[in-house]
Every structure is written in C-alpha cells, then in structure tokens.
Design an enzyme around this catalytic site. Structure first.
Site, mmCIF file in Angstrom:
data_model
loop_
_atom_site.group_PDB
_atom_site.id
_atom_site.type_symbol
_atom_site.label_atom_id
_atom_site.label_comp_id
_atom_site.label_asym_id
_atom_site.label_seq_id
_atom_site.Cartn_x
_atom_site.Cartn_y
_atom_site.Cartn_z
ATOM 1 N N HIS A 19 0.814 -1.128 0.124
ATOM 2 C CA HIS A 19 0.023 -0.020 -0.161
ATOM 3 C C HIS A 19 0.808 1.109 0.120
ATOM 4 C CE1 HIS A 19 -2.978 -2.584 2.325
ATOM 5 N NE2 HIS A 19 -3.708 -2.493 1.129
ATOM 6 N N LYS A 43 -18.035 -6.108 5.905
ATOM 7 C CA LYS A 43 -16.860 -6.850 6.213
ATOM 8 C C LYS A 43 -16.345 -7.071 7.688
ATOM 9 C CE LYS A 43 -14.077 -5.701 1.985
ATOM 10 N NZ LYS A 43 -12.971 -5.325 1.325
ATOM 11 N N ARG A 92 -2.414 -6.608 -8.357
ATOM 12 C CA ARG A 92 -1.150 -7.296 -8.085
ATOM 13 C C ARG A 92 -1.191 -8.424 -9.111
ATOM 14 N NH1 ARG A 92 -3.357 -7.714 -2.076
ATOM 15 N NH2 ARG A 92 -5.016 -7.501 -3.489
ATOM 16 N N SER A 130 -2.759 -8.044 2.807
ATOM 17 C CA SER A 130 -2.963 -7.855 4.287
ATOM 18 C C SER A 130 -3.366 -9.173 4.896
ATOM 19 C CB SER A 130 -4.337 -6.877 4.521
ATOM 20 O OG SER A 130 -3.799 -5.629 4.093
#
Ligand code: ADP
Length: 162
Positions: A19, A43, A92, A130
């Site tokens: 990040h 979430k 990514r 993460s």
C-alpha cells in the site's frame, strides 16, 4: 478538492509496504492524495477503524501531499461530496482483475465523471496482501519485510490477546 486530486481507498487491515508503495507513486502524480480508510459494515476486520487509521497515518507521515480520511458509506458519495474525480487502485495479479473490473464499472456507472487509475504493484510487493500478513503473524511468523515496526507491534498485540 480539485480535478488534480485523487483518492486511494482501501481496508488497510493493516497497511502494508505494498500500500505504501502505491501511495508514494500516486502522490507524486497528483496534487493531493486522499487515502481513504473504508469501513464497510459487511466486512469483518481484524483492526477497528480507529486502529487502521492510526497505522495508516503513522506509516504515511512525511509524505507531504497525503491526507488520511475515513468513510463508511458508498465510496462514490464521498468522492462526489469532495469533488474528487480520480480514483487509484492497485493491481497485484490477474486474480485482482475480475473484482477490480466489477468495482470500476459499478463506480463509473454511479459517477460518470470519475476516472479510475490502476497502478501495477511493484514486483517487490506484488505478492503481499493484508490477509497473508495476518495469517503469518497469527502463527508468530516474521512479517517485518512487509509491514512497518509499528504495524508489526500492533499485530502482535492484537493476535497475542486472542
Ligand atoms: P480493499 O478491501 O478495498 O481491497 P485493501 O486494503 O486490501 O482494501 O486494498 C486496497 C487497494 O490496494 C486495492 O486496490 C488493492 O488491490 C491494493 N493493494 C493491496 N496490496 C497491494 C500491494 N501489495 N501492492 C499493490 N497494491 C496493493
């Protein structure tokens, strides 16, 4: 607010060097970069919103044109309200693409003036997520290559308490 400002939204649960790399690169290309810590009630996060903001602020301090904010509604409403027309996301691997494409299309339908910029993850960080870091840290693995000392200590604190 302005045509040359951008927002980089995310969960940042927790913030990683992947990040930070995107923030550094994006902040050099826009006047101001709003890093938006999103709180989505659907979430489940390891860290509270306050904790995520604290880590983001700490890791990004010193980058001059970065402003850390948080938001817990529909992202496009935040962007419209602040008159931010540029959105940054990081990519990514191919696996990010489908989800990001869906989100980008939806956001564009909801806010047609919005332009969405995808920055390819730096190869050094392209495998970092993460969730991977939380998994490794939960087994007491060494995550110091991927997160700051501050985040590492927060992870230890949180995961040792459990
Ligand atoms: P979200 O829940 O919105 O996906 P994340 O915090 O997981 O929140 O990610 C925010 C953004 O940062 C996403 O666009 C994601 O693809 C990107 N990102 C996450 N990790 C990396 C990394 N290692 N390199 C580049 N971009 C990344």
């Amino acid at each position: 607010m302005g045509i040359r400002d951008a927002a980089y939204p995310g969960s940042f649960d927790p913030i990683t060097y992947g990040h930070v790399n995107i923030v550094k690169r994006a902040s050099e290309r826009f006047d101001k970069l709003y890093v938006v810590v999103v709180n989505n009630p659907n979430k489940k996060y390891l860290f509270s919103l306050q904790e995520r903001i604290e880590m983001v602020k700490k890791d990004l301090e010193g980058i001059p044109n970065v402003i850390v904010e948080s938001f817990d509604g529909l992202l496009v409403n935040y962007l419209k309200e602040k008159k931010i027309y540029n959105l940054i996301r990081g990519l990514r691997a191919v696996s990010d693409y489908e989800y990001e494409l869906q989100m980008a299309n939806a956001n564009h339908m909801l806010f047609s003036q919005l332009e969405i910029f995808f920055l390819m993850a730096d190869t050094d960080f392209s495998y970092i997520s993460s969730s991977m870091i939380k998994e490794i840290a939960s087994y007491n693995g060494d995550v110091s290559k991927w997160v700051s000392k501050f985040v590492e200590s927060k992870l230890q604190e949180k995961l040792l308490k459990k």
